[in-house]
Motif scaffolding. Sequence first.
Motif, PDB file in Angstrom:
ATOM      1  N   GLU A 164      -6.512 -16.203   3.625  1.00  0.00           N
ATOM      2  CA  GLU A 164      -5.745 -15.591   2.543  1.00  0.00           C
ATOM      3  C   GLU A 164      -4.264 -15.450   2.896  1.00  0.00           C
ATOM      4  O   GLU A 164      -3.446 -15.173   2.025  1.00  0.00           O
ATOM      5  N   ILE A 165      -3.923 -15.660   4.161  1.00  0.00           N
ATOM      6  CA  ILE A 165      -2.516 -15.611   4.564  1.00  0.00           C
ATOM      7  C   ILE A 165      -1.722 -16.701   3.860  1.00  0.00           C
ATOM      8  O   ILE A 165      -0.532 -16.526   3.549  1.00  0.00           O
ATOM      9  N   GLN A 166      -2.361 -17.833   3.582  1.00  0.00           N
ATOM     10  CA  GLN A 166      -1.632 -18.943   2.967  1.00  0.00           C
ATOM     11  C   GLN A 166      -1.300 -18.692   1.493  1.00  0.00           C
ATOM     12  O   GLN A 166      -0.607 -19.501   0.875  1.00  0.00           O
ATOM     13  N   PHE A 196       4.871 -12.953   4.148  1.00  0.00           N
ATOM     14  CA  PHE A 196       3.858 -12.424   5.054  1.00  0.00           C
ATOM     15  C   PHE A 196       4.489 -11.617   6.183  1.00  0.00           C
ATOM     16  O   PHE A 196       3.996 -10.547   6.547  1.00  0.00           O
ATOM     17  N   ARG A 197       5.596 -12.111   6.724  1.00  0.00           N
ATOM     18  CA  ARG A 197       6.273 -11.352   7.780  1.00  0.00           C
ATOM     19  C   ARG A 197       6.789 -10.020   7.252  1.00  0.00           C
ATOM     20  O   ARG A 197       6.765  -9.005   7.965  1.00  0.00           O
ATOM     21  N   ALA A 198       7.246 -10.006   6.010  1.00  0.00           N
ATOM     22  CA  ALA A 198       7.722  -8.759   5.407  1.00  0.00           C
ATOM     23  C   ALA A 198       6.581  -7.758   5.244  1.00  0.00           C
ATOM     24  O   ALA A 198       6.758  -6.551   5.465  1.00  0.00           O
ATOM     25  N   VAL A 199       5.400  -8.255   4.871  1.00  0.00           N
ATOM     26  CA  VAL A 199       4.225  -7.378   4.738  1.00  0.00           C
ATOM     27  C   VAL A 199       3.867  -6.764   6.091  1.00  0.00           C
ATOM     28  O   VAL A 199       3.573  -5.563   6.189  1.00  0.00           O
ATOM     29  N   LEU A 200       3.920  -7.560   7.154  1.00  0.00           N
ATOM     30  CA  LEU A 200       3.607  -7.042   8.487  1.00  0.00           C
ATOM     31  C   LEU A 200       4.632  -6.006   8.934  1.00  0.00           C
ATOM     32  O   LEU A 200       4.267  -4.938   9.448  1.00  0.00           O
ATOM     33  N   LEU A 201       5.896  -6.317   8.751  1.00  0.00           N
ATOM     34  CA  LEU A 201       6.942  -5.394   9.200  1.00  0.00           C
ATOM     35  C   LEU A 201       6.887  -4.064   8.458  1.00  0.00           C
ATOM     36  O   LEU A 201       7.176  -3.012   9.039  1.00  0.00           O
ATOM     37  N   LYS A 226      -3.056  -2.969   7.346  1.00  0.00           N
ATOM     38  CA  LYS A 226      -3.403  -2.160   6.168  1.00  0.00           C
ATOM     39  C   LYS A 226      -2.685  -2.641   4.908  1.00  0.00           C
ATOM     40  O   LYS A 226      -3.282  -2.714   3.823  1.00  0.00           O
ATOM     41  N   ASN A 227      -1.383  -2.965   5.004  1.00  0.00           N
ATOM     42  CA  ASN A 227      -0.651  -3.417   3.814  1.00  0.00           C
ATOM     43  C   ASN A 227      -1.175  -4.755   3.313  1.00  0.00           C
ATOM     44  O   ASN A 227      -1.242  -4.994   2.107  1.00  0.00           O
ATOM     45  N   PHE A 228      -1.529  -5.628   4.236  1.00  0.00           N
ATOM     46  CA  PHE A 228      -2.067  -6.932   3.859  1.00  0.00           C
ATOM     47  C   PHE A 228      -3.391  -6.773   3.112  1.00  0.00           C
ATOM     48  O   PHE A 228      -3.620  -7.420   2.084  1.00  0.00           O
ATOM     49  N   ILE A 229      -4.249  -5.885   3.599  1.00  0.00           N
ATOM     50  CA  ILE A 229      -5.550  -5.654   2.958  1.00  0.00           C
ATOM     51  C   ILE A 229      -5.359  -5.050   1.569  1.00  0.00           C
ATOM     52  O   ILE A 229      -5.979  -5.478   0.593  1.00  0.00           O
ATOM     53  N   LYS A 230      -4.472  -4.058   1.455  1.00  0.00           N
ATOM     54  CA  LYS A 230      -4.221  -3.421   0.149  1.00  0.00           C
ATOM     55  C   LYS A 230      -3.651  -4.410  -0.848  1.00  0.00           C
ATOM     56  O   LYS A 230      -4.049  -4.447  -2.017  1.00  0.00           O
ATOM     57  N   LEU A 231      -2.711  -5.225  -0.400  1.00  0.00           N
ATOM     58  CA  LEU A 231      -2.075  -6.193  -1.294  1.00  0.00           C
ATOM     59  C   LEU A 231      -3.077  -7.219  -1.780  1.00  0.00           C
ATOM     60  O   LEU A 231      -3.079  -7.607  -2.957  1.00  0.00           O
ATOM     61  N   ASN A 232      -3.958  -7.671  -0.889  1.00  0.00           N
ATOM     62  CA  ASN A 232      -4.971  -8.647  -1.288  1.00  0.00           C
ATOM     63  C   ASN A 232      -5.926  -8.064  -2.320  1.00  0.00           C
ATOM     64  O   ASN A 232      -6.328  -8.752  -3.267  1.00  0.00           O
ATOM     65  N   ASN A 289      -6.273  -9.664  -6.005  1.00  0.00           N
ATOM     66  CA  ASN A 289      -7.587 -10.133  -6.449  1.00  0.00           C
ATOM     67  C   ASN A 289      -8.019  -9.427  -7.728  1.00  0.00           C
ATOM     68  O   ASN A 289      -8.645 -10.025  -8.605  1.00  0.00           O
ATOM     69  N   ALA A 290      -7.681  -8.136  -7.840  1.00  0.00           N
ATOM     70  CA  ALA A 290      -8.001  -7.403  -9.071  1.00  0.00           C
ATOM     71  C   ALA A 290      -7.205  -7.955 -10.245  1.00  0.00           C
ATOM     72  O   ALA A 290      -7.716  -8.068 -11.366  1.00  0.00           O
TER      73      ALA A 290
END
Length: 318
Positions: free
Chosen positions: A91-93, A100-105, A256-262, A266-267
Amino acid sequence: MKNLVLKGRLGLSSIPSSMLKLLQSSEARAAVRYFNTIAIFMVVGLIFSNELSSRPKRELLKAQSIVKSAELDYYQFNSAASTFKNINLKEIQNYSKAEFRAVLLASVPGKLKYRLGRYLKMTMELSEKYQVDPFWVISVMWTESHFNFKATSSVSATGLMQIMPATGEFLMKLLEHPDAQELVYEKIRDPKLNIEMGVFYLKRLLRIFKGNHKLATVAYNMGPGGVFRRLRLKLPVGVRNLYLDKVRRHYSLISKNFIKLNKRINAELKNTLVIKFPNNGYLYTQYNELDEVFQFLETPRFGARLANNFLRNSNKSL
């Protein structure tokens, strides 16, 4: 000045009056305008002919650059066999590299954000190169050094990934960077090489322990020999292990941000006209006529990334 005026007057007086009348007539002025117009059209035609002859080549180069940038615009972890906490790395792609780097930071608190920001790009590139869970790599780096490239320990572990000189010498041979022993300590201070050795070592430990991230994480801290000894004596590994607990906590924070955003994306996709066809895994619209086109073209999994981009740019359904 008088001489110049006289010469000018003499020059005009030398022209016959009939010729002078002809030059000053409306027909002569119209002819001059006509020839000027032809000259302008000839120049413009030459410009456009050069433009048209070079345009196909420029368009081809532009298309190639677009395709190349699209191919390299997102991280791919298709060969990563497993993750530390069951995150779907494919799902990173769905995000560009910058996104993606912004989500991690955004998941890292305070000053650590700026420390990690200096090394996040190379960390992601090396994690992708060796196909290792990037959340795991960053969590280990956070636990080891708090993203401080100058960090050292009482046992001479150095750098972002806290590589010990003996381990560094061993890893440099495996990475085909053999150096004299006295140079190893200097080499492991280089942030990029330090990160590469850490990622490579995590990949190696994961292979040694057959994909078990818990054992590989503990082995990164206490050495694979200590883990094998406990396994041989049938002693628990990772139970009440402070190092493993820290890595787990940091992993939860960094992801956590990556999981929430996904979950949110998806919703949102469920409310669009995109559906997944279960037999082949392709994504289609719910319009039958478009489905026939997509089936004919066999467009593979166009929906996830494309739909995400559409959702960001427009509120209209697909």
